[in-house]
Scaffold this motif. Structure first.
Motif, PDB file in Angstrom:
ATOM      1  N   LEU A 322       0.835  -1.207   0.000  1.00  0.00           N
ATOM      2  CA  LEU A 322       0.000   0.000   0.000  1.00  0.00           C
ATOM      3  C   LEU A 322       0.867   1.253   0.000  1.00  0.00           C
ATOM      4  O   LEU A 322       0.606   2.207  -0.727  1.00  0.00           O
ATOM      5  CB  LEU A 322      -0.936  -0.008   1.209  1.00  0.00           C
ATOM      6  CG  LEU A 322      -2.112  -0.979   1.113  1.00  0.00           C
ATOM      7  CD1 LEU A 322      -2.742  -1.203   2.487  1.00  0.00           C
ATOM      8  CD2 LEU A 322      -3.161  -0.464   0.124  1.00  0.00           C
ATOM      9  N   GLN A 323       1.930   1.233   0.812  1.00  0.00           N
ATOM     10  CA  GLN A 323       2.783   2.420   0.908  1.00  0.00           C
ATOM     11  C   GLN A 323       3.697   2.573  -0.312  1.00  0.00           C
ATOM     12  O   GLN A 323       4.291   3.627  -0.512  1.00  0.00           O
ATOM     13  CB  GLN A 323       3.600   2.387   2.206  1.00  0.00           C
ATOM     14  CG  GLN A 323       2.718   2.589   3.438  1.00  0.00           C
ATOM     15  CD  GLN A 323       3.504   2.720   4.736  1.00  0.00           C
ATOM     16  OE1 GLN A 323       4.736   2.744   4.731  1.00  0.00           O
ATOM     17  NE2 GLN A 323       2.794   2.810   5.844  1.00  0.00           N
ATOM     18  N   SER A 324       3.800   1.535  -1.138  1.00  0.00           N
ATOM     19  CA  SER A 324       4.631   1.647  -2.347  1.00  0.00           C
ATOM     20  C   SER A 324       3.942   2.487  -3.422  1.00  0.00           C
ATOM     21  O   SER A 324       4.561   2.929  -4.379  1.00  0.00           O
ATOM     22  CB  SER A 324       4.927   0.257  -2.919  1.00  0.00           C
ATOM     23  OG  SER A 324       3.793  -0.230  -3.634  1.00  0.00           O
ATOM     24  N   GLY A 325       2.611   2.696  -3.267  1.00  0.00           N
ATOM     25  CA  GLY A 325       1.902   3.531  -4.227  1.00  0.00           C
ATOM     26  C   GLY A 325       1.087   2.753  -5.235  1.00  0.00           C
ATOM     27  O   GLY A 325       0.349   3.341  -6.030  1.00  0.00           O
ATOM     28  N   GLU A 326       1.215   1.430  -5.225  1.00  0.00           N
ATOM     29  CA  GLU A 326       0.460   0.631  -6.196  1.00  0.00           C
ATOM     30  C   GLU A 326       0.235  -0.763  -5.644  1.00  0.00           C
ATOM     31  O   GLU A 326       1.142  -1.366  -5.069  1.00  0.00           O
ATOM     32  CB  GLU A 326       1.255   0.549  -7.499  1.00  0.00           C
ATOM     33  CG  GLU A 326       0.464  -0.022  -8.659  1.00  0.00           C
ATOM     34  CD  GLU A 326       1.297  -0.032  -9.945  1.00  0.00           C
ATOM     35  OE1 GLU A 326       1.134   0.900 -10.736  1.00  0.00           O
ATOM     36  OE2 GLU A 326       2.101  -0.949 -10.124  1.00  0.00           O
ATOM     37  N   ILE A 327      -0.990  -1.257  -5.793  1.00  0.00           N
ATOM     38  CA  ILE A 327      -1.271  -2.633  -5.405  1.00  0.00           C
ATOM     39  C   ILE A 327      -1.872  -3.363  -6.597  1.00  0.00           C
ATOM     40  O   ILE A 327      -2.244  -2.740  -7.598  1.00  0.00           O
ATOM     41  CB  ILE A 327      -2.242  -2.725  -4.198  1.00  0.00           C
ATOM     42  CG1 ILE A 327      -3.560  -1.991  -4.489  1.00  0.00           C
ATOM     43  CG2 ILE A 327      -1.589  -2.219  -2.933  1.00  0.00           C
ATOM     44  CD1 ILE A 327      -4.631  -2.211  -3.433  1.00  0.00           C
ATOM     45  N   SER A 328      -1.953  -4.667  -6.470  1.00  0.00           N
ATOM     46  CA  SER A 328      -2.559  -5.459  -7.520  1.00  0.00           C
ATOM     47  C   SER A 328      -3.890  -6.003  -6.990  1.00  0.00           C
ATOM     48  O   SER A 328      -3.934  -6.612  -5.924  1.00  0.00           O
ATOM     49  CB  SER A 328      -1.609  -6.598  -7.884  1.00  0.00           C
ATOM     50  OG  SER A 328      -2.247  -7.467  -8.792  1.00  0.00           O
ATOM     51  N   ILE A 329      -4.965  -5.743  -7.739  1.00  0.00           N
ATOM     52  CA  ILE A 329      -6.274  -6.289  -7.359  1.00  0.00           C
ATOM     53  C   ILE A 329      -6.769  -7.144  -8.517  1.00  0.00           C
ATOM     54  O   ILE A 329      -7.049  -6.622  -9.594  1.00  0.00           O
ATOM     55  CB  ILE A 329      -7.299  -5.176  -7.038  1.00  0.00           C
ATOM     56  CG1 ILE A 329      -6.733  -4.179  -6.015  1.00  0.00           C
ATOM     57  CG2 ILE A 329      -8.607  -5.788  -6.534  1.00  0.00           C
ATOM     58  CD1 ILE A 329      -7.650  -3.005  -5.715  1.00  0.00           C
ATOM     59  N   ASN A 330      -6.846  -8.429  -8.296  1.00  0.00           N
ATOM     60  CA  ASN A 330      -7.258  -9.380  -9.336  1.00  0.00           C
ATOM     61  C   ASN A 330      -6.504  -9.145 -10.649  1.00  0.00           C
ATOM     62  O   ASN A 330      -7.092  -9.125 -11.727  1.00  0.00           O
ATOM     63  CB  ASN A 330      -8.771  -9.281  -9.592  1.00  0.00           C
ATOM     64  CG  ASN A 330      -9.558  -9.601  -8.341  1.00  0.00           C
ATOM     65  OD1 ASN A 330      -9.141 -10.447  -7.543  1.00  0.00           O
ATOM     66  ND2 ASN A 330     -10.684  -8.933  -8.152  1.00  0.00           N
ATOM     67  N   GLY A 331      -5.201  -8.922 -10.524  1.00  0.00           N
ATOM     68  CA  GLY A 331      -4.379  -8.754 -11.728  1.00  0.00           C
ATOM     69  C   GLY A 331      -4.329  -7.334 -12.258  1.00  0.00           C
ATOM     70  O   GLY A 331      -3.567  -7.041 -13.173  1.00  0.00           O
ATOM     71  N   ASN A 332      -5.141  -6.414 -11.700  1.00  0.00           N
ATOM     72  CA  ASN A 332      -5.103  -5.013 -12.133  1.00  0.00           C
ATOM     73  C   ASN A 332      -4.178  -4.206 -11.234  1.00  0.00           C
ATOM     74  O   ASN A 332      -4.258  -4.321 -10.014  1.00  0.00           O
ATOM     75  CB  ASN A 332      -6.500  -4.384 -12.060  1.00  0.00           C
ATOM     76  CG  ASN A 332      -7.501  -5.115 -12.910  1.00  0.00           C
ATOM     77  OD1 ASN A 332      -7.418  -5.110 -14.129  1.00  0.00           O
ATOM     78  ND2 ASN A 332      -8.435  -5.794 -12.263  1.00  0.00           N
ATOM     79  N   LYS A 333      -3.343  -3.388 -11.850  1.00  0.00           N
ATOM     80  CA  LYS A 333      -2.512  -2.465 -11.075  1.00  0.00           C
ATOM     81  C   LYS A 333      -3.385  -1.273 -10.671  1.00  0.00           C
ATOM     82  O   LYS A 333      -3.990  -0.632 -11.525  1.00  0.00           O
ATOM     83  CB  LYS A 333      -1.339  -1.953 -11.923  1.00  0.00           C
ATOM     84  CG  LYS A 333      -0.427  -3.060 -12.415  1.00  0.00           C
ATOM     85  CD  LYS A 333       0.746  -3.226 -11.477  1.00  0.00           C
ATOM     86  CE  LYS A 333       1.706  -4.285 -11.957  1.00  0.00           C
ATOM     87  NZ  LYS A 333       2.147  -5.159 -10.856  1.00  0.00           N
ATOM     88  N   VAL A 334      -3.436  -0.997  -9.377  1.00  0.00           N
ATOM     89  CA  VAL A 334      -4.278   0.096  -8.896  1.00  0.00           C
ATOM     90  C   VAL A 334      -3.428   1.035  -8.038  1.00  0.00           C
ATOM     91  O   VAL A 334      -2.713   0.592  -7.139  1.00  0.00           O
ATOM     92  CB  VAL A 334      -5.475  -0.442  -8.079  1.00  0.00           C
ATOM     93  CG1 VAL A 334      -6.384   0.697  -7.644  1.00  0.00           C
ATOM     94  CG2 VAL A 334      -6.266  -1.458  -8.893  1.00  0.00           C
ATOM     95  N   ARG A 335      -3.518   2.326  -8.353  1.00  0.00           N
ATOM     96  CA  ARG A 335      -2.804   3.361  -7.599  1.00  0.00           C
ATOM     97  C   ARG A 335      -3.371   3.463  -6.185  1.00  0.00           C
ATOM     98  O   ARG A 335      -4.584   3.409  -5.994  1.00  0.00           O
ATOM     99  CB  ARG A 335      -3.021   4.708  -8.297  1.00  0.00           C
ATOM    100  CG  ARG A 335      -1.813   5.517  -8.589  1.00  0.00           C
ATOM    101  CD  ARG A 335      -2.070   6.560  -9.671  1.00  0.00           C
ATOM    102  NE  ARG A 335      -3.433   7.010  -9.777  1.00  0.00           N
ATOM    103  CZ  ARG A 335      -3.966   7.957  -9.002  1.00  0.00           C
ATOM    104  NH1 ARG A 335      -3.271   8.538  -8.060  1.00  0.00           N
ATOM    105  NH2 ARG A 335      -5.230   8.321  -9.179  1.00  0.00           N
ATOM    106  N   THR A 336      -2.512   3.616  -5.174  1.00  0.00           N
ATOM    107  CA  THR A 336      -3.013   3.741  -3.805  1.00  0.00           C
ATOM    108  C   THR A 336      -2.780   5.152  -3.279  1.00  0.00           C
ATOM    109  O   THR A 336      -1.855   5.841  -3.706  1.00  0.00           O
ATOM    110  CB  THR A 336      -2.305   2.765  -2.848  1.00  0.00           C
ATOM    111  OG1 THR A 336      -0.899   3.055  -2.848  1.00  0.00           O
ATOM    112  CG2 THR A 336      -2.540   1.334  -3.254  1.00  0.00           C
ATOM    113  N   ALA A 337      -3.623   5.539  -2.332  1.00  0.00           N
ATOM    114  CA  ALA A 337      -3.427   6.811  -1.632  1.00  0.00           C
ATOM    115  C   ALA A 337      -3.812   6.613  -0.173  1.00  0.00           C
ATOM    116  O   ALA A 337      -4.791   5.928   0.127  1.00  0.00           O
ATOM    117  CB  ALA A 337      -4.277   7.906  -2.253  1.00  0.00           C
TER     118      ALA A 337
END
Lengths: 387, 149
Positions: A322-337
């Motif tokens: 989460l703190q890296s700025g991006e997670i993977s959700i079911n294979g999708n790269k999603v930006r985190t904040a």
């Protein structure tokens, strides 16, 4: 024989200015090199902190009596409804209460205004009684003019919290921030390895009477927070993987600072209050040293779809991701904040560390420990469906 | 001299629709431009967010030309007001900022704001729980009162 320390031994070190105090992030870094057995010998106290929006917050105020006296049955502060069912001149102003004429201004703003020394307009109505004949008052109050002002938050510092995303085609405005359509962002609120209740997941040292940092001054844990849930599934590192335990906290609002008590308004959601909490954890034994050593990658949490009714689970992630700025959700790269301030949480953890190092803040053993085996009830309808 | 990129918010007067103002920017001043946002309301002012790419002196001449034709040109940074002193670095705004103008410094966890990357989508305005952003893309004029009724 394993190494142990008592609260009194730690406090004696604090009084002599000899206590070794680290923040939870510092001890997690130290744990890459040292074992819990070594850490318990070197470290006495670990400071944890959080600075996030905590909706279940509010303040108990006592305005003082008027002449002739009045039993305030309906009360507003700067137009924000406060509770009138609390004797004559006591009230509880809830953080999320809103001014019906300006919904972007609520109880949290009243609390922040008071903390900043501003005057607030009090308006109150009563039916008038033989002993409280007055029926109406409109006046100005401030923290200086009133008797007590006590921040009392029934549910704060959630032990872990869900990640929010939105799979629908419409933008969603939530207390977890603005969620863009098509899973274009994912928001999280917990301070990870710095978060208070994740550093003592079994609540061995956090209980009734625990002295804490609250809103810029000293406060106390007074009770398990509402929705206190010890039944959430824990991972192999012993931490719950979604929102679990909470704490009820109390402190003197008159001593607090707007640096650590800040009103917030979330678009199309409403008002909330950012609360700064710092919680010291005594390293009594190897088990506590092990607990505070937990690192972001070991703290997992659950990703929920806040766009869909019932908030279905979409997966799991951890705070390093989460703190890296991006997670993977079911294979999708999603930006985190983040939606809570790690920068402010670190500031609080450092302030608390300094107070303890300077001998100004001693630790307390819980007067009573919190219950175990608690779970949550649902509210069932007995009178038919939604209208 | 090297080419630079600058973003400007330009407010066109109501009678500019029949003038080839932007054509002149290309032909006479050799400015490459992209329209990042446009709000054109016939009979009233139009607002454009333009990204200009050219030699700095040509950008300056182009802007002077537009201003001589009653176009109000302001660097994008001046149109975005952000009360940094009240920011708590919560990160809510970074979640909606898809252009990367608002990002978190992942060492210190402070907000980085680079106005030059902004496309004035204005999503940060409601996303900020402290209400610290004020973006003025087009100044709202008071609604004209209809003559007669």
């Amino acid at each position: 024989m394993s190494f142990k320390k008592s609260y009194e031994e730690i406090n004696e070190k604090i009084r002599k200015g000899k206590a070794v105090v680290l923040t939870a992030e510092e001890v997690s870094a130290m744990a890459r090199e040292l074992s819990p057995a070594e850490i318990v010998k070197r470290v006495d106290v670990v400071t944890t902190a959080t600075f996030g929006a905590m909706c279940s917050s509010g303040a108990i105020l006592n305005f003082g009596h008027t002449t002739p006296p009045m039993r305030m049955e309906r009360i507003t502060l700067n137009g924000v409804p406060a509770h009138g069912g609390l004797a004559a001149v006591d009230t509880y102003i809830g953080a999320t209460s809103e001014n019906p004429d300006n919904i972007k201004y609520g109880g949290a703003h009243v609390i922040q205004d008071l903390v900043e020394g501003k005057t607030v307009e009090l308006e109150a109505w009563g039916k008038g009684t033989d002993c409280y004949p007055r029926k109406y008052i409109k006046t100005k109050i401030s923290l200086e003019t009133i008797n007590e002002a006590t921040l009392f938050n029934p549910r704060n510092a959630y032990q872990n919290y869900n990640v929010a995303t939105n799979t629908t085609s419409k933008i969603k405005y939530t207390y977890m921030g603005t969620l863009l359509p098509g899973m274009k962002n994912a928001n999280y609120s917990t301070a990870g390895e710095l978060s208070p209740l994740l550093n003592d997941p079994e609540m061995r040292t956090i209980g009734i009477g625990t002295r804490i940092f609250l809103g810029g001054t000293v406060g106390y844990v007074v009770w398990p927070g509402t929705q206190f849930n010890t039944s959430k599934e824990k991972n192999q590192f012993g931490v719950p993987m979604s929102n679990a335990a909470t704490i009820a906290v109390i402190g003197n609002l008159k001593e607090m600072s707007a640096e650590f008590i800040r009103a917030a308004y979330y678009e199309k959601y409403g008002v909330s209050l950012f609360v700064g909490i710092g919680l010291p954890i005594p390293i009594l034994d190897e088990d506590m040293a092990h607990r505070v050593s937990i690192r972001n990658e070991q703290i997992e949490t659950t990703i929920l779809d806040y766009g869909t009714a019932g908030t279905p689970v979409l997966g799991k992630t951890n705070y390093a991701e989460l703190q890296s700025g991006e997670i993977s959700i079911n294979g999708n790269k999603v930006r985190t904040a983040p939606v809570a301030s790690l920068q402010k949480a670190r500031e609080i953890a450092d302030l608390l560390k300094k107070s303890i190092q300077d001998g100004k803040f001693e630790l307390t053993a819980p007067v009573a420990i919190f219950p175990t085996g608690t779970s949550l009830k649902k509210l069932f309808e007995t009178e038919g469906g939604e209208r | 001299m090297i080419e630079v990129t600058r973003r400007y918010v330009m407010k066109f007067p109501p009678d500019s629709a029949d003038k080839a103002l932007t054509y002149k920017l290309i032909k006479d001043y050799d400015i490459k431009f992209s329209i990042l946002k446009a709000e054109v309301r016939p009979g009233r002012t139009g607002s454009l967010l333009l990204e200009l790419e050219a030699l700095p002196e040509n950008i300056q001449k182009g802007i002077e030309y537009l201003e001589a034709n009653a176009v109000i040109c302001e660097p994008l940074g001046k149109k975005i007001k952000f009360e940094a002193s009240k920011c708590i670095n919560c990160g809510n705004c970074t979640g909606v900022c898809f252009t990367g103008a608002l990002t978190m410094d992942r060492e210190r966890w402070k907000l980085n704001f680079e106005p030059e990357l902004c496309v004035v989508c204005e999503l940060c305005v409601p996303a900020c729980p402290m209400n610290l952003f004020d973006i003025n893309f087009h100044e709202e004029e008071p609604e004209k009162i209809a003559v007669g009724n």
